[in-house]
Design a protein around this motif. Structure first.
Motif, PDB file in Angstrom:
ATOM      1  N   PHE A 350      51.755  58.331  47.184  1.00  0.00           N
ATOM      2  CA  PHE A 350      52.779  58.451  48.222  1.00  0.00           C
ATOM      3  C   PHE A 350      52.341  59.571  49.169  1.00  0.00           C
ATOM      4  N   PHE A 351      52.728  59.449  50.453  1.00  0.00           N
ATOM      5  CA  PHE A 351      52.242  60.396  51.456  1.00  0.00           C
ATOM      6  C   PHE A 351      53.346  60.871  52.387  1.00  0.00           C
ATOM      7  N   TYR A 352      53.338  62.177  52.646  1.00  0.00           N
ATOM      8  CA  TYR A 352      54.091  62.713  53.777  1.00  0.00           C
ATOM      9  C   TYR A 352      53.102  63.546  54.579  1.00  0.00           C
ATOM     10  N   THR A 353      52.559  62.945  55.634  1.00  0.00           N
ATOM     11  CA  THR A 353      51.517  63.565  56.460  1.00  0.00           C
ATOM     12  C   THR A 353      51.907  63.388  57.924  1.00  0.00           C
ATOM     13  N   PRO A 354      52.818  64.220  58.426  1.00  0.00           N
ATOM     14  CA  PRO A 354      53.423  63.987  59.745  1.00  0.00           C
ATOM     15  C   PRO A 354      52.454  63.960  60.917  1.00  0.00           C
ATOM     16  N   GLY A 355      51.256  64.527  60.770  1.00  0.00           N
ATOM     17  CA  GLY A 355      50.299  64.512  61.872  1.00  0.00           C
ATOM     18  C   GLY A 355      49.549  63.205  62.018  1.00  0.00           C
ATOM     19  N   VAL A 356      49.813  62.271  61.116  1.00  0.00           N
ATOM     20  CA  VAL A 356      49.118  60.980  61.128  1.00  0.00           C
ATOM     21  C   VAL A 356      50.149  59.864  61.253  1.00  0.00           C
ATOM     22  N   SER A 357      49.919  58.935  62.164  1.00  0.00           N
ATOM     23  CA  SER A 357      50.844  57.809  62.320  1.00  0.00           C
ATOM     24  C   SER A 357      50.579  56.776  61.229  1.00  0.00           C
ATOM     25  N   ARG A 358      51.604  55.994  60.879  1.00  0.00           N
ATOM     26  CA  ARG A 358      51.478  54.990  59.824  1.00  0.00           C
ATOM     27  C   ARG A 358      50.403  53.962  60.166  1.00  0.00           C
ATOM     28  N   THR A 359      50.247  53.651  61.445  1.00  0.00           N
ATOM     29  CA  THR A 359      49.283  52.625  61.842  1.00  0.00           C
ATOM     30  C   THR A 359      47.837  53.063  61.608  1.00  0.00           C
TER      31      THR A 359
END
Length: 403
Positions: A350-359
């Motif tokens: 699971f990831f929470y990496t706000p600087g990267v968009s899901r796409t």
């Protein structure tokens, strides 16, 4: 549900770091004092970590440079190389941070560029057939020194020492081979492993071919204060630092976790998604097979290199990716995604990496969440009440194993 906070352990910070540095340089492990080693030499090259590592070069460099000058090597004959490997160049401001403004202003400081073939000398091949290309500007000096710090590392067991030669100053063709499936899929090419780690042995051989003369490595506390100093012979001094870290930093756990919530330990390691993966691979050692792992990383600079971003965007799953790259030419930075895929075979990620968009995340987008609350809710959804949840704020800097 039982929660356990697993924090980084370390020895206490040294009371007088400058005195300890002086002693380490004048009484090194397995070799002559640095000043004596430098006598008769006309030039020196020093390899230092880039901005992704919190090595305190601004603190360790001055006493080292002082001894080179006392031995007769002038300022203009000393080159400091930023050991970028295949990372991007350090900016001028980052160089000031890495070295301190006074040193960066006085000395010749150069970024290593692994893609610039003309900057490298071919030294032959290792016993395993790895072609060895090392930065010519390092090799042409009379004295070869590296500065680093020792922490657990997802492929090499521990960082520091030989890593500042290769991949730090190696050419792209060398880096591709030492990060190929040949080494990445070795079970012992992992965090905390050196004695039987084939990649560790390979890099020691490469560093020896490059005539690695002297190291100055440190260990750090959670607050990034110096806890240990290891100077001298590149093999013996680094081994002493690893032994010290094992003794002082190992967190012994009574059992594996059902859920691990971890991070890339904040800046500078969570600048990119590429680096944030280190939080995932480190967590695997304390997670049950099939356990869930949530990694948190700011990723202020996005995904990482162009090559890595391209691979990540088309990532369709662990088995598919591992099969896709098995017998193909190695692409720059694919190895980090390979390590992630190997972990994904064993655990739910699971990831929470706000600087990267899901796409940008390929098939991982389905486990990426827009805020921390939703990410935590997802990783804990359906977890039984008796489950063991490990919270690891310092991610890859935590050296933890089950006893």
């Amino acid at each position: 549900m039982g929660y356990e906070i697993i924090e980084a352990r370390s020895a206490s910070a040294l009371h007088d770091v400058r005195a300890a540095l002086d002693h380490a340089l004048d009484h090194p492990i397995g070799t002559l004092p640095l000043e004596e080693l430098a006598k008769g030499k006309k030039s020196a090259a020093i390899s230092v970590c880039d901005i992704t590592r919190p090595a305190p070069n601004w603190l360790t460099l001055p006493p080292l440079l002082k001894r080179l000058h006392l031995a007769g090597i002038p300022t203009e004959s000393i080159t400091i190389l930023i050991a970028t490997g295949l990372h991007r160049d350090a900016t001028n401001e980052e160089i000031n941070t890495i070295l301190g403004r006074e040193i960066s202003a006085r000395y010749r400081v150069l970024n290593h560029d692994a893609r610039a073939v003309e900057h490298h000398r071919h030294l032959g091949s290792t016993k395993n057939g790895t072609p060895v290309y090392i930065d010519e500007r390092f090799l042409m000096a009379d004295l070869h020194i590296t500065l680093g710090f020792i922490e657990q590392h997802l492929m090499l067991g521990f960082s520091g020492g030989r890593k500042l030669v290769a991949p730090g100053l190696a050419g792209q063709e060398t880096i591709k081979v030492i990060h190929s499936p040949k080494f990445m899929r070795e079970p012992l090419a992992t965090e905390g492993s050196t004695s039987a780690n084939p990649l560790h042995a390979e890099l020691l051989e490469i560093a020896q071919m490059a005539r690695h003369d002297f190291i100055l490595d440190v260990t750090l506390t959670k607050e990034r204060e110096v806890s240990g100093i290891f100077a001298g012979d590149p093999v013996l001094a680094h081994a002493a630092g690893v032994d010290f870290l094992r003794t002082t930093s190992l967190e012994q756990l009574s059992g594996l976790a059902d859920v691990v919530i971890t991070s890339a330990a904040g800046h500078p390691l969570d600048l990119t998604f590429y680096q944030t993966i280190k939080g995932i691979t480190a967590a695997e050692h304390i997670a049950k097979p099939g356990a869930r792992i949530l990694v948190i990383g700011e990723c202020a600079e996005g995904v990482g290199s162009v090559e890595f971003a391209r691979k990540l965007k088309t990532y369709s799953g662990a088995r598919e990716f591992l099969e896709e790259i098995r017998d193909k030419d190695v692409v720059v930075d694919q190895w980090q995604l390979e390590k992630l895929a190997l972990t994904e075979l064993k655990n739910e990620l699971f990831f929470y990496t706000p600087g990267v968009s899901r796409t940008e995340l390929g098939s991982l987008m389905y486990r990426a969440y827009p805020n921390l609350r939703s990410a935590i809710s997802a990783v804990l959804e359906g977890v039984p009440r008796h489950a063991r949840v490990a919270l690891v704020p310092d991610g890859p800097y935590v050296f933890a194993r089950v006893t």
